[in-house]
Enzyme design. Structure first.
Site, short mmCIF file in Angstrom:
data_model
loop_
_atom_site.label_atom_id
_atom_site.label_comp_id
_atom_site.label_asym_id
_atom_site.label_seq_id
_atom_site.Cartn_x
_atom_site.Cartn_y
_atom_site.Cartn_z
N HIS A 124 49.15 57.89 -12.09
CA HIS A 124 49.95 57.07 -11.19
C HIS A 124 50.63 56.37 -12.13
CE1 HIS A 124 50.67 54.12 -8.54
NE2 HIS A 124 50.93 55.45 -7.75
N ASP A 143 40.97 54.61 -13.76
CA ASP A 143 40.95 54.38 -12.36
C ASP A 143 40.70 55.08 -11.29
OD1 ASP A 143 42.87 54.82 -9.86
OD2 ASP A 143 44.92 55.08 -10.91
N GLN A 199 41.50 57.34 -6.33
CA GLN A 199 41.22 58.00 -5.33
C GLN A 199 39.83 58.61 -5.42
OE1 GLN A 199 43.88 59.06 -3.23
NE2 GLN A 199 44.73 58.13 -4.15
N LYS A 215 42.83 51.88 0.34
CA LYS A 215 42.47 53.57 0.18
C LYS A 215 40.90 53.36 0.52
CE LYS A 215 45.50 53.98 -3.38
NZ LYS A 215 47.41 54.49 -2.93
N CYS A 265 54.32 58.61 -7.04
CA CYS A 265 54.57 57.62 -7.85
C CYS A 265 53.94 58.91 -9.06
CB CYS A 265 53.37 56.39 -7.72
SG CYS A 265 53.88 55.76 -6.46
N1 PLP Z 1 46.31 55.38 -9.21
C1 PLP Z 1 45.67 55.65 -8.00
C2 PLP Z 1 44.40 57.23 -8.56
C3 PLP Z 1 46.70 55.75 -6.62
O1 PLP Z 1 46.82 56.86 -6.06
C4 PLP Z 1 47.27 55.02 -6.36
C5 PLP Z 1 47.95 54.26 -5.36
O2 PLP Z 1 48.28 55.92 -4.73
C6 PLP Z 1 47.04 54.20 -7.36
C7 PLP Z 1 46.95 53.93 -8.89
C8 PLP Z 1 48.18 52.20 -6.62
O3 PLP Z 1 47.27 51.47 -6.20
P1 PLP Z 1 47.28 50.45 -5.25
O4 PLP Z 1 48.60 50.63 -5.07
O5 PLP Z 1 46.81 50.13 -4.24
O6 PLP Z 1 47.35 48.57 -6.64
#
Ligand code: PLP
Length: 402
Positions: free
Chosen positions: A119, A196, A199, A222, A360
């Site tokens: 991401h 990270d 998910q 999430k 993203c």
């Molecule tokens: N990393 C992953 C794998 C994600 O799916 C997301 C959000 O879609 C993020 C990071 C970023 O999360 P946030 O926007 O809640 O900070």
């Protein structure tokens, strides 16, 4: 498990464009159970107050609930409370580590490794750090099916590697990466690993001790809690040695113009009034999924994934993007040369919420030579009937668009 579970989620019981809502955008954000909604309401109706500083009843109650939530998160991750820092979400967790640990430990000539399918929030903060320090960002390539090429990862590792940062589960394709092995190999060259977990937390049990990750970030929204709250876990000895992130109230022990001493963990990284009801909602959300049981959730979602994969594959012209052996309940797909957005709009007219676009993950889309995909992502409150409804709506949409 479904009809009783669905009753916990009021938002699911509505029509959109005259059809029952089918919510398949869970990888973007999940819906909230009544337990979470009520916890936020109770906070404002019964004990709204700033925390940590007050001698009065409401402040004590709010502090207790907020710190109870920290305890819940710590237990959930198998960490200590000192290792649990409330942040705004995964994005802030990555930025915090890049700006503190990274600024302190990465120098010119060093390397940071990410995968090709991260991401943007797990790419850009590291790029910024590399630019600042004269370090290099190295990228683990992936296969066409959406798995990291482990041998290539091993080749990238060297004594120059200072940080490896990788998602546990890909938001765009659903791939579950072999993070335990990634961490083990990174440690052999002395690098620290950021996981990270955005998910992963909604779908599976995550034990930071078992993984042996150095840092892990995730987002409350999430995992069925409110927005604007998340967690950075860090190993205590690393967090102790890191400089603070933001300065302000809460993160200090004493302030004078001669100098400031910083607070103990975890408050050192929590400057300013936090997102109190968000933190409380996160504790409630984790208790809620633990009551259902993460093993049960994972097994049911896998059933949805298998069923959905089978049903979606039957649609003429549909190609699933991301066919890794280990996958969470995410189906990314394309149909012939129809633009994903057009399909998304037509499904919305049938009350079906999917996501379309690059999710993203522009570098991943470049690697796959596509602009984006349609993505259906399932949670434990979704049903096979909703998959059937979606497949039928897809067939109708394809006819209109072909
Ligand atoms: N990393 C992953 C794998 C994600 O799916 C997301 C959000 O879609 C993020 C990071 C970023 O999360 P946030 O926007 O809640 O900070």
């Amino acid at each position: 498990m479904n009809s009783s579970i669905r009753a916990h989620f009021p938002i699911l019981h509505q029509n959109v464009n005259g059809k029952p809502l089918v919510y398949f955008d869970n990888a973007a954000t999940s819906q909230k159970p009544l337990a979470v909604i009520n916890a936020i309401k109770d906070y404002y109706e019964q004990y709204n107050s700033n925390i940590h500083r007050g001698a009065h009843h409401l402040a004590q109650l709010a502090t207790e609930k907020y710190e109870d939530a920290r305890k819940t998160v710590a237990q959930h991750l198998n960490a200590s409370e000192r290792e649990i820092n409330f942040v705004r979400g995964t994005t802030e967790a990555v930025n915090l580590v890049a700006s503190t640990y990274g600024r302190q430990n990465v120098k010119a000539g060093d390397e940071i490794i990410v995968s090709e399918m991260e991401h943007h929030s797990n790419i850009v903060p590291w790029q910024m750090l590399c630019e600042d320090k004269g370090a290099t960002l190295r990228v683990i390539p992936i296969t066409d099916s959406g798995e990291i090429i482990f041998e290539e990862y091993l080749k990238l590792l060297s004594e120059k590697t200072k940080i490896v940062s990788i998602a546990y589960i890909s938001n765009a394709l659903g791939t579950i990466h072999p993070v335990k092995e990634v961490i083990r190999e990174a440690h052999k060259v002395g690098a620290v690993v950021f996981i990270d977990g955005a998910q992963a937390l909604p779908h599976k049990k995550v034990d930071v001790k078992d993984l042996d990750c150095d840092f892990l970030g995730f987002s409350g929204h999430k995992v069925f809690a409110g927005t604007g709250i998340g967690i950075l876990y860090g190993k205590e000895k690393l967090l102790e040695a890191m400089p603070p992130y933001m300065g302000g109230g809460e993160m200090i022990k004493s302030v004078s113009f001669a100098g400031t001493t910083y607070n103990d963990l975890p408050y050192k990284f929590e400057a300013g009034t936090p997102h109190i009801e968000g933190g409380i909602s996160l504790g409630v959300a984790l208790n809620y999924i633990n009551e259902i049981g993460l093993d049960k959730i994972a097994a049911y979602e896998d059933e949805l994934l298998q069923y959905g994969t089978h049903k979606f594959s039957e649609v003429e012209g549909l190609r699933i993007v991301g066919t890794a052996k280990e996958k969470a309940s995410v189906i990314s797909f394309l149909v012939n040369d129809i633009h994903p957005y057009d399909l998304g709009v037509l499904l919305n007219q049938q009350g079906i919420a999917i996501r379309t676009g690059h999710h993203c993950c522009q570098p991943l889309m470049d690697r796959l030579k596509i602009e984006g995909t349609c993505r259906a992502s399932f949670a434990f409150y979704n049903t096979k009937e909703e998959i059937d409804v979606t497949v039928n709506a897809l067939k109708r949409a394809i006819k209109v668009l072909s």
